[in-house]
Structures are given as structure tokens and as C-alpha cells.
Write an enzyme that holds these catalytic residues in place. Structure first.
Site, mmCIF file in Angstrom:
data_model
loop_
_atom_site.group_PDB
_atom_site.id
_atom_site.type_symbol
_atom_site.label_atom_id
_atom_site.label_comp_id
_atom_site.label_asym_id
_atom_site.label_seq_id
_atom_site.Cartn_x
_atom_site.Cartn_y
_atom_site.Cartn_z
ATOM 1 N N ASP A 37 0.813 -1.215 0.000
ATOM 2 C CA ASP A 37 0.000 0.000 0.000
ATOM 3 C C ASP A 37 0.857 1.280 0.000
ATOM 4 O OD1 ASP A 37 -2.455 1.266 -0.068
ATOM 5 O OD2 ASP A 37 -3.314 0.032 1.526
ATOM 6 N N ASP A 63 -10.080 3.714 -3.659
ATOM 7 C CA ASP A 63 -10.807 2.515 -3.219
ATOM 8 C C ASP A 63 -12.224 2.419 -3.785
ATOM 9 O OD1 ASP A 63 -8.521 2.284 -1.792
ATOM 10 O OD2 ASP A 63 -9.505 1.948 0.140
HETATM 11 C C1 GAL Z 1 -6.187 1.293 1.112
HETATM 12 C C2 GAL Z 1 -6.227 0.297 -0.039
HETATM 13 C C3 GAL Z 1 -7.320 -0.704 0.276
HETATM 14 C C4 GAL Z 1 -7.005 -1.400 1.584
HETATM 15 C C5 GAL Z 1 -6.794 -0.386 2.698
HETATM 16 C C6 GAL Z 1 -6.283 -1.001 3.982
HETATM 17 O O1 GAL Z 1 -5.188 2.213 0.872
HETATM 18 O O2 GAL Z 1 -6.457 0.957 -1.231
HETATM 19 O O3 GAL Z 1 -7.453 -1.624 -0.787
HETATM 20 O O4 GAL Z 1 -5.853 -2.187 1.426
HETATM 21 O O5 GAL Z 1 -5.886 0.624 2.325
HETATM 22 O O6 GAL Z 1 -6.105 -0.079 4.994
#
Ligand code: GAL
Length: 384
Positions: free
Chosen positions: A130, A187
Site C-alpha cells: 500500500d 478505493d
Molecule cells: C487502502 C487500499 C485498500 C485497503 C486499505 C487497507 O489504501 O487501497 O485496498 O488495502 O488501504 O487499509
């Protein structure tokens, strides 16, 4: 070490984030692994079971190591990985290129090489990486190259799933970082608007995706129907028709297919969508050629046609109605390389009805319900 099958075509699997977010534990992973096998998902191609954020303690251990939360994973991660492997599945985990993950757990910044070795020692096959809490002076290409190098030299084949949400023009540099897939958007939420906005935003990015480096349009919302522990994601859900269109788009646009619903309680309709072999075959086509917009009588964001050439000479054709009314979509075969003078036509196979529709010449027109689509596999045939 390198297995050339890893990451060649879009990876398929399940990820914990969309439905469970922070509410993850060993029992969930074991029962999900069981379901992936018993429901036929593994057989349909879904091989990776991925634990997303929130699996560790808030602080590293005394030797700088990542420590699985003992309340969530009382037997540690090796035991979880062993169980997942015993089912014939592959095991995925999650970390972050910054000092912390997006939910505030330790990230891998300046721990890249030791973390990669720790993941390898547990038996991890896939790492989602991430983009939160990065030191301001370092750019993404540097950070993703680092972890990629660490993974490529950790003694185990670990697929690298980069997740920087499409920032810093990721499509320009991600392939040369070594990642096998890259998130290209923010997301997803469980709604028609979120899903369709993501799809439209990636239409012009298709040529950057291909074998060994796939544009990841985010985990699937198919079958969630508004159910998630995460309020950001649970925003009402979609109809089954909309989930069918979502699945069709992700498949045709060569996105990895990572399921995000609770498969342990999925409906028959959800299972039918997720295991549609004809649609999956289009996604998994060995050449991974990007689809293009067919310039048939204009291309609008409401009514459009995508065409993807397949390795055996067939075409995958998707016809989409994003509008709110039933409407006719059409395309001329000359616009995909088949002029009438060629003496060729197309034999249509409907990938959702699982039936052949016979041969047509020059053009195909069909009425499509709102938010619905048609996915065809078309064979080029002689008509005279
Ligand atoms: C976001 C990511 C998501 C998930 C989340 C977890 O940045 O895009 O898919 O992994 O973090 O905190």
C-alpha cells in the site's frame, strides 16, 4: 526460482478488505479457504487467498520483526499459510511502503528486505503493498522498486501487488519496478456509481497493462449487496445485473479478479457470476491484449462497445448500457477489421447465456437493459 506462470495473466483470488477490513482472524481465513475449494472457486481459477491490512500488532517486535496479532492469529502466520496451502490455494499478505499501513499498523519502510524474508519464511505467495504514511522526500518509483527487489531476492516466488491508487502516473514506471499488478484508482465502494466511475476512468489506460503487469481496478464488489464492516465501502450495494456488468468489465479490461464478498454466504446468483468460465476465459487469455473502444457511431459514456483480440483469433466483444433506459447498442464489423468485402462474418457466442447465436455479417445490434451488458466471444468465419 522464478515460475513463469506467476503473474503472467491477471491474478485471481479473494481479499479480506472489502467485507471484513479490521475484523479478520484465523477462523475467517480457514473457513474462507474451505469455501474457496468447496464452492468451486478454486477450480474456476481463484487461487490466491489474501489477508489485507490489520493483521499485525501495532508495534514491531524487539528484533524489528512484524508480529501477527495473537488475538486474531493465535497460531501465527505460518500455521495459516500451511492451512491455506493444504487446500491447494496460495497465500497472500499485505504491507505498506510507508512507515505505517493505512490503518496505522507497522509499514515496511526501511524494513523492506527483512520483511520480505519474513513473509517468505511464513510461506507467503503474494504481497499487496500500500501507499500510506510515506516520508515526503521519497517518490513511489523508488519505494516500489525497493520492495520489488527485496521480494525478487527473498528466496521465494512472491507475486508483487503494488497499490499506489494510480498516483504519480503509475502506469509509466510500474512495469519496470517488477510488480505484477498495480492498483490504478482509489478505493472501490459497493455501488454502481463507484464501480462504473472506476471502469470509465481506466478506458484510456488499457494499453499500459499486459502480461506480467496488470492494471488492478480494485477488488470486486460482486455479491456484497451492501454488506461490509467498513462504512466507507458499504454504501447500499448493487443489483445482480450490475454485479454481472461489473464482473464483465473487470474481465474484459484485464483486471485481476480478486473477490471481495463473504463467499461463505454468497447467493447462487453471486456464484454464477463469479464462476462464469466463458467470461473468465476472456480475462485469462494468454496474450492479455488490451481492449479498445469501438468507434461505432460515436462512443459515449452511456452506451459503448469494447473489443479485445484473443490469442486464437477470436474477438471478445462487450456491449454496455450505463444509461438508465433500455437502449440499442450496435457496432459495425468494419470497425474491428472485418470489411464486408473480406467475405467474412462473425459467429456469436453469448458468454452469459452460454449459447451460440449464429453467424452475422456487417453489423450487430442488440437492445440492452439499463446497467446491463452483453459479452460475446466471436469467431471470424467465411460467409461466401
Ligand atoms: C487502502 C487500499 C485498500 C485497503 C486499505 C487497507 O489504501 O487501497 O485496498 O488495502 O488501504 O487499509
Amino acid at each position: 526460482m522464478f515460475d513463469p506462470k506467476i503473474g503472467m495473466v491477471p491474478p485471481m483470488g479473494w481479499n479480506s478488505w472489502n467485507t471484513f477490513s479490521w475484523n479478520i482472524n484465523e477462523e475467517l481465513i480457514r473457513t474462507t479457504a474451505d469455501t474457496m475449494v468447496e464452492s468451486g472457486l478454486l477450480e474456476a481459477g481463484y487461487e490466491y487467498l489474501v489477508i489485507d491490512d490489520c493483521w499485525s500488532l501495532r508495534k514491531r517486535g524487539e528484533h524489528g520483526e512484524l508480529v501477527p496479532d495473537p488475538e486474531k492469529f493465535p497460531n501465527g502466520m505460518k500455521a495459516v499459510a500451511d492451512y491455506v496451502h493444504s487446500k491447494g490455494l496460495k497465500f497472500g499478505m499485505y504491507s505498506c511502503c510507508g512507515t505505517h499501513t493505512c490503518a496505522g499498523y507497522p509499514g515496511s519502510f526501511e524494513h523492506e528486505f527483512e520483511d520480505a524474508e519474513q513473509f517468505a519464511s511464513w510461506g507467503v505467495d503474494f504481497l499487496k503493498y500500500d501507499n500510506c504514511f510515506k516520508p515526503g522526500h521519497i517518490d513511489d518509483p523508488t519505494l516500489y522498486r525497493r520492495m520489488s527487489t527485496a521480494l525478487r531476492n527473498c528466496g521465494r516466488d512472491i507475486l508483487f501487488s503494488a497499490c499506489n491508487w494510480g498516483t504519480e502516473d503509475v502506469w509509466n514506471w510500474i512495469r519496470s519496478s517488477g510488480a505484477q499488478m498495480f492498483r490504478s484508482t482509489g478505493d472501490i465502494q459497493d455501488s454502481w456509481k463507484s464501480m462504473s466511475d472506476i471502469a470509465l476512468s481506466q478506458m484510456d489506460k488499457q494499453p499500459f497493462s499486459g502480461t506480467y503487469c496488470h492494471n488492478d481496478m480494485d477488488m470486486l464488489i460482486v455479491g456484497m449487496h451492501g454488506k461490509s464492516d467498513n462504512d466507507f465501502i458499504a454504501v447500499g450495494g448493487c443489483t445482480d445485473v450490475e454485479y454481472k456488468t461489473h464482473f464483465s468489465l473487470w474481465a474484459l479490461m484485464n483486471s485481476p479478479l480478486m473477490i471481495g464478498c463473504d463467499i461463505r454466504s454468497m447467493t447462487e446468483e453471486t456464484k454464477q457470476i463469479l464462476t462464469n468460465r466463458d467470461v473468465i476465459a476472456i480475462n485469462q487469455d494468454v496474450e492479455c491484449r488490451s481492449p479498445y473502444k469501438v468507434q461505432c457511431f460515436g462512443w459515449s459514456e452511456k452506451l459503448f462497445v469494447l473489443a479485445k483480440p484473443l490469442a486464437n483469433g477470436d474477438y471478445a466483444i462487450g456491449m454496455f448500457n450505463f444509461g438508465d433506459k433500455r437502449a440499442e447498442a450496435a457496432f459495425g464489423f468494419w470497425d474491428i477489421g472485418i470489411p464486408a468485402a473480406s467475405g467474412r462474418g462473425l459467429e456469436f457466442y453469448d458468454c452469459w447465456e452460454h449459447q451460440s447465436l449464429g453467424v452475422e455479417t456487417e453489423r450487430h445490434a442488440v437492445e440492452i437493459d439499463p446497467h446491463d451488458c452483453k459479452i460475446y466471444r466471436c469467431k471470424v468465419v467465411k460467409v461466401r
